[in-house]
Design a protein around this motif. Structure first.
Motif, short mmCIF file in Angstrom:
data_model
loop_
_atom_site.label_atom_id
_atom_site.label_comp_id
_atom_site.label_asym_id
_atom_site.label_seq_id
_atom_site.Cartn_x
_atom_site.Cartn_y
_atom_site.Cartn_z
N LEU A 1 1.94 31.95 -38.82
CA LEU A 1 1.91 30.49 -38.86
C LEU A 1 1.64 29.90 -37.49
N MET A 2 0.95 28.77 -37.48
CA MET A 2 0.72 28.07 -36.21
C MET A 2 1.79 26.99 -36.06
N LEU A 3 2.45 27.02 -34.90
CA LEU A 3 3.51 26.03 -34.66
C LEU A 3 2.95 24.82 -33.92
N GLY A 4 3.49 23.66 -34.21
CA GLY A 4 3.03 22.46 -33.50
C GLY A 4 4.19 21.58 -33.05
N CYS A 5 4.04 21.02 -31.85
CA CYS A 5 5.01 20.03 -31.40
C CYS A 5 4.31 18.67 -31.44
N ARG A 6 5.07 17.60 -31.36
CA ARG A 6 4.45 16.28 -31.46
C ARG A 6 4.25 15.67 -30.08
N ASP A 7 3.05 15.18 -29.85
CA ASP A 7 2.81 14.46 -28.60
C ASP A 7 3.21 13.01 -28.82
N GLU A 8 4.26 12.60 -28.15
CA GLU A 8 4.78 11.26 -28.43
C GLU A 8 3.75 10.16 -28.15
N LYS A 9 2.93 10.40 -27.12
CA LYS A 9 1.96 9.35 -26.74
C LYS A 9 0.92 9.13 -27.82
N SER A 10 0.28 10.24 -28.25
CA SER A 10 -0.81 10.07 -29.23
C SER A 10 -0.32 10.17 -30.67
N GLY A 11 0.89 10.72 -30.85
CA GLY A 11 1.41 10.92 -32.21
C GLY A 11 0.80 12.15 -32.87
N LYS A 12 -0.06 12.87 -32.12
CA LYS A 12 -0.73 14.05 -32.69
C LYS A 12 0.14 15.28 -32.58
N PHE A 13 -0.14 16.26 -33.43
CA PHE A 13 0.60 17.53 -33.34
C PHE A 13 -0.23 18.53 -32.54
N MET A 14 0.39 19.16 -31.57
CA MET A 14 -0.31 20.07 -30.67
C MET A 14 0.20 21.49 -30.88
N SER A 15 -0.72 22.42 -30.99
CA SER A 15 -0.29 23.80 -31.22
C SER A 15 0.46 24.35 -30.00
N CYS A 16 1.43 25.21 -30.26
CA CYS A 16 2.19 25.79 -29.14
C CYS A 16 2.61 27.24 -29.41
N GLY A 17 1.95 27.89 -30.35
CA GLY A 17 2.25 29.31 -30.54
C GLY A 17 2.11 29.73 -31.99
N MET A 18 1.97 31.03 -32.17
CA MET A 18 1.88 31.61 -33.53
C MET A 18 3.20 32.33 -33.80
N ILE A 19 3.57 32.35 -35.07
CA ILE A 19 4.85 32.98 -35.40
C ILE A 19 4.76 33.75 -36.72
N GLY A 20 5.35 34.93 -36.74
CA GLY A 20 5.40 35.72 -37.99
C GLY A 20 6.75 36.41 -38.09
N THR A 21 7.44 36.47 -36.96
CA THR A 21 8.73 37.18 -36.92
C THR A 21 9.84 36.32 -37.48
N GLY A 22 10.75 36.99 -38.18
CA GLY A 22 11.92 36.27 -38.69
C GLY A 22 11.72 35.79 -40.11
N ILE A 23 10.47 36.00 -40.64
CA ILE A 23 10.24 35.63 -42.04
C ILE A 23 10.43 36.92 -42.85
N LYS A 24 11.17 36.81 -43.92
CA LYS A 24 11.54 38.01 -44.67
C LYS A 24 10.62 38.22 -45.86
N GLU A 25 10.41 39.50 -46.22
CA GLU A 25 9.63 39.76 -47.43
C GLU A 25 10.48 39.51 -48.66
N LYS A 26 11.77 39.80 -48.51
CA LYS A 26 12.71 39.61 -49.64
C LYS A 26 13.95 38.94 -49.11
N SER A 27 14.53 38.08 -49.89
CA SER A 27 15.79 37.47 -49.47
C SER A 27 16.91 38.51 -49.62
N SER A 28 17.92 38.42 -48.75
CA SER A 28 18.98 39.44 -48.77
C SER A 28 19.81 39.39 -50.04
N GLY A 29 19.71 38.29 -50.79
CA GLY A 29 20.45 38.20 -52.06
C GLY A 29 21.89 37.79 -51.88
N ILE A 30 22.34 37.67 -50.63
CA ILE A 30 23.73 37.25 -50.43
C ILE A 30 23.82 35.75 -50.69
#
Ligand code: AMP
Length: 575
Positions: A457-486
């Motif tokens: 996934l591409m992450l974005g933060c908000r630029d307060e001045k323009s109101g636009k979303f600016m990319s700041c990194g890619m992320i794939g870690t921490g997303i699970k293939e299966k929920s732990s079921g707990i």
């Protein structure tokens, strides 16, 4: 004391927002209170019946309180509800409805503060069949005897929503002002606070201050079975600086769990968290280890408790452990799902002696003699005694790769100072910065096992001045293939994310998708780096998904470029 006296104080407190004024009001009132009533009155003035650490609860929710008001005033429940919708303050509702009623009925006798306190206190001990009805009866009796203004505060105290703005700091200052008038102000406040750290109930502290002043306060000792405010750590700017901070050190793993104080007296064991909650019932296995594997029958030890996944045996993030902390039923089942490990690092009391004034080196020696470890369950923390940066770095990396938070660098020559972040004691070194809440603004389709799901996934933060979303990194870690079921788990799965993101796909070019910023996730990372790869000019190093924030944050409320810039600067400045 008449309850109406207390009510006058509540009204005065509600009518001022000045902390100084509130302190004066409470100080004056406490000063006038008889010593035998002081403990109760000090609690009541904070809207409390039990000190913060007590596990006891009044146990009357809003809905039940509405029934109390309607039954004690003989008014239709729907009318109470209607009034509540107008202000959201059930205390005001009681006052208003009663005000009208009391014009025709005379109330019988003066209500005493003691009666209110004792009746509300009784509520916590009522259990079993018909509990709610008995509770309703007890509170109704109070309300029925009250004036309109009194009813307002009985209701507010019962539901724990005082709205008088009395924080603990105000009570501390008020106690100092009332009973340590002749002392240096700073010293007086410090003495009250210190006493409160070891005996966290301003009711008791006020009584001691009134009866025996500064001397009495400085003699306050901790008591087995009652929690105290624990020693806290400070953040080190860097590993090098941490190692240089003290002459003699031990470097310990900083486990990612919950602080636990284990009190043991003969066959009785108490467990308290750092927030002074009594969690003895929630962790029966820890109680039994403490009984069999602490050699002393009269001591307090401190540990970090870690939660594990019962099936995979992998350490679980703190949120899972907090489910066990909160759980009041089905304890056995959740104990199986989330077994715990106790990592012991300090001892503060042994065989009748408080060890606060012993240096860490001595305390650790005593601790070693007291604990009979059970490997993997009830053990001493891992630590090394060296200042060799390479060895320490290696130890640190191992701690991180074992999913722990980092390390604690501790001064072996420091005493234990309850309730304080002291520079001379413990320094934590951990890589993670404050988490960021970021919008997902792009993604790529997954491959292999992840085919059909949105993967990176591409992450974005908000630029307060323009109101636009600016990319700041890619992320794939921490997303699970299966929920732990707990039950109640907060895992974020690829499937769940794909479902949320798919309707927001704006355009597709090759493997890359552009996504309308709608979904916000909380992200942890190790560092912010400058980068030309992303529009924001920054990239997050080792980002990982912590949780979805869709329920409580819109994309417009996600973190801004400005905040990332600030965090980057702070990190460079080493603070
Ligand atoms: P922090 O909450 O980041 O200020 O860090 C302090 C907390 O780290 C303590 O309250 C403990 O719960 C936890 N902790 C984990 N490992 C240790 C350790 N080896 N020594 C002391 N505290 C530890």
């Amino acid at each position: 004391m008449k309850y109406s006296k207390l009510v006058e104080v509540y009204e005065d407190l509600e009518n001022t927002s000045s902390k100084l004024k509130k302190t004066e009001i409470i100080a004056e009132f406490l000063e006038k209170t008889n010593v035998d009533e002081l403990a109760k009155i000090t609690l009541l003035v904070q809207g409390k019946i039990f000190p913060g650490w007590s596990e006891k609860e009044i146990g009357i929710a809003l809905q039940t309180m509405m029934k109390v008001i309607s039954s004690s005033l003989g008014i239709d429940a729907s009318r109470v509800e209607q009034e509540f919708k107008k202000t959201g303050d059930l205390g005001l509702v009681a006052e208003k409805l009663m005000g009208k009623k009391k014009q025709t009925t005379l109330f019988k006798k003066d209500l005493s503060a003691d009666k209110v306190f004792e009746n509300l206190k009784k509520l916590a001990d009522i259990e079993g069949k018909g509990t709610q009805n008995i509770k309703i009866q007890i509170v109704s009796e109070l309300v029925a005897h009250a004036s309109a203004k009194e009813a307002k505060y009985i209701v507010r105290t019962t539901i724990g929503d005082m709205r008088i703005g009395v924080a603990e700091g105000i009570v501390r200052d008020a106690v100092a002002k009332a009973f340590l008038k002749d002392e240096d102000w700073k010293e007086a406040v410090k003495a009250v606070e210190r006493a409160w750290f070891v005996r966290p109930d301003y009711g008791e502290v006020a009584q001691i201050a009134k009866e025996s002043g500064l001397k009495g306060l400085s003699g306050v000792k901790l008591e087995i079975g009652k929690p105290y405010h624990v020693l806290l750590s400070e953040k080190a700017p860097s590993m090098e600086k941490a190692l240089d901070s003290y002459e003699k050190i031990v470097v310990e793993v900083k486990y990612d769990g919950a602080r636990l104080c284990i009190h043991k007296k003969d066959e009785k064991v108490w467990l308290f968290t750092r927030r002074l909650e009594n969690v003895t019932k929630q962790f029966p296995e820890v109680v039994s280890w403490a009984k069999t594997n602490i050699k002393s029958n009269n001591c307090i030890i401190e540990a970090e408790m870690l939660g594990f996944d019962g099936k995979t045996k992998q350490p679980l993030p703190f949120q899972f452990l907090s489910q066990r902390i909160k759980r009041k039923y089905d304890i056995e089942k959740i104990a199986k799902d989330i077994p715990v490990q106790i990592n012991i690092f300090d001892i503060t009391y042994l065989d009748g002696k408080v060890l606060f004034n012993e240096i860490l080196e001595k305390r650790l020696e005593l601790l070693k003699n007291v604990v009979k470890p059970i490997a993997g369950k009830f053990q001493l923390v891992k630590g090394i005694r060296t200042k060799d940066i390479e060895k320490v770095e290696e130890f640190y990396k191992k701690a991180l790769s074992d999913s722990q938070e980092g390390v604690m660098v501790k001064n072996l020559e420091a005493i234990y100072q309850p309730g304080r972040r002291v520079a001379g004691g413990w320094l934590k070194v951990k890589p993670t910065m404050e988490n960021l809440d970021l919008a997902i603004i792009g993604a790529q389709w997954g491959t292999g096992k992840r085919t059909g799901w949105l993967g990176t996934l591409m992450l974005g933060c908000r630029d307060e001045k323009s109101g636009k979303f600016m990319s700041c990194g890619m992320i794939g870690t921490g997303i699970k293939e299966k929920s732990s079921g707990i039950e109640g788990n907060i895992d974020v799965t690829f499937k769940q994310l794909t479902k949320l993101l798919k309707p927001n796909i704006e355009s597709e070019s090759g493997v890359n998708l552009k996504i309308r910023p709608k979904v916000v996730i909380e992200v942890a990372y190790e560092e912010i780096q400058r980068s030309t790869n992303y529009e924001s000019g920054f990239a997050l190093r080792f980002p990982r998904v912590i949780r979805l924030r869709t329920l409580d944050k819109s994309a417009e409320q996600c973190d801004t470029l400005e905040r990332i810039r600030r965090l980057y600067k702070m990190q460079k400045g080493g603070v």
